[in-house]
Design an enzyme around this catalytic site. Structure first.
Site, PDB file in Angstrom:
ATOM      1  N   ALA A  79     -10.797  12.892 -10.156  1.00  0.00           N
ATOM      2  CA  ALA A  79     -10.025  12.229  -9.105  1.00  0.00           C
ATOM      3  C   ALA A  79      -8.705  11.742  -9.672  1.00  0.00           C
ATOM      4  O   ALA A  79      -8.554  11.568 -10.884  1.00  0.00           O
ATOM      5  CB  ALA A  79     -10.817  11.064  -8.520  1.00  0.00           C
ATOM      6  N   ASP A  80      -7.759  11.526  -8.784  1.00  0.00           N
ATOM      7  CA  ASP A  80      -6.494  10.918  -9.180  1.00  0.00           C
ATOM      8  C   ASP A  80      -5.952  10.129  -7.999  1.00  0.00           C
ATOM      9  O   ASP A  80      -6.308  10.389  -6.844  1.00  0.00           O
ATOM     10  CB  ASP A  80      -5.470  11.956  -9.633  1.00  0.00           C
ATOM     11  CG  ASP A  80      -4.356  11.312 -10.435  1.00  0.00           C
ATOM     12  OD1 ASP A  80      -4.551  11.079 -11.644  1.00  0.00           O
ATOM     13  OD2 ASP A  80      -3.300  10.994  -9.852  1.00  0.00           O
ATOM     14  N   GLN A  81      -5.102   9.183  -8.320  1.00  0.00           N
ATOM     15  CA  GLN A  81      -4.579   8.289  -7.286  1.00  0.00           C
ATOM     16  C   GLN A  81      -3.112   7.994  -7.565  1.00  0.00           C
ATOM     17  O   GLN A  81      -2.740   7.664  -8.688  1.00  0.00           O
ATOM     18  CB  GLN A  81      -5.390   6.998  -7.280  1.00  0.00           C
ATOM     19  CG  GLN A  81      -5.129   6.071  -6.118  1.00  0.00           C
ATOM     20  CD  GLN A  81      -6.109   4.918  -6.145  1.00  0.00           C
ATOM     21  OE1 GLN A  81      -6.139   4.143  -7.093  1.00  0.00           O
ATOM     22  NE2 GLN A  81      -6.927   4.811  -5.113  1.00  0.00           N
TER      23      GLN A  81
END
Length: 203
Positions: A79-81
């Site tokens: 995941a990345d944000q």
């Protein structure tokens, strides 16, 4: 055989993401990767990618690195944000002083967290998802900001936006639109639904 639980490789050292998965009953093997995120961000910007596309590209690159030498049936999640303030991306602060500057810029305004998650099976991507929770910071005082930074200290340097919604950071906000797991960096319900679609979790 389907079950209530399954085992995942998590391409991250994030304790918050690991906690979300483990609290949902999943067995997690953390496998942080060595990715030059800043170089990839610059490349995406040069190619005219949106911040949403960049978040997905970063998650995809992490999963790709983590899936080297994995078994045929092994599942990897990454995941990345990216914090999006009117089209401007914020990276994690490099110091408490920089965290203070970020929070002053965010104060009294609404920002979006472009939160991407991808799932690989073996070495192939089988699914991706993007959530975009909207968060509005209240117009907090300088005295509150000082007290907040003293309370949180370097712990917030690992957080985009310099806050942990599951901790004292919740006091920074007047409104949050979106589920908390997406704010914490991993849209959990869509991921669990995909695991059921893949028949690795019981439906």
């Amino acid at each position: 055989m389907m079950s209530f639980s399954t085992s995942l490789i998590l391409a991250s050292g994030s304790s918050a993401r690991r906690m979300l998965l483990e609290n949902a009953g999943l067995a997690v093997q953390a496998r942080p990767v060595d990715l030059d995120e800043e170089a990839l961000r610059r490349s995406c910007e040069e190619q005219g990618h949106t911040l949403s596309q960049t978040a997905i590209a970063l998650a995809d690159a992490k999963a790709n690195l983590a899936t080297r030498d994995v078994g045929f049936d092994e599942l990897t999640v990454a995941a990345d944000q990216i914090l999006d303030l009117d089209g401007v991306a914020f990276a994690k602060p490099g110091s408490v002083a920089e965290a203070a500057e970020h929070l002053r810029r965010l104060r009294g305004r609404t920002h979006v967290l472009r939160t991407a998650v991808v799932l690989y099976k073996g070495g192939e991507k089988v699914w991706e998802h993007l959530a975009s929770p909207r968060l509005t910071m209240r117009d907090f005082s300088d005295d509150f900001l000082k007290a907040y930074l003293e309370r949180e200290g370097p712990a917030i340097l690992s957080c985009v936006g310099a806050y942990r919604l599951e901790g004292p950071g919740i006091q920074l906000f007047s409104a949050v639109e979106g589920v908390q797991d997406a704010v914490m960096g991993l849209p959990l319900l869509p991921l669990l639904e995909e695991l059921r679609e893949l028949k690795v979790l019981a439906a």
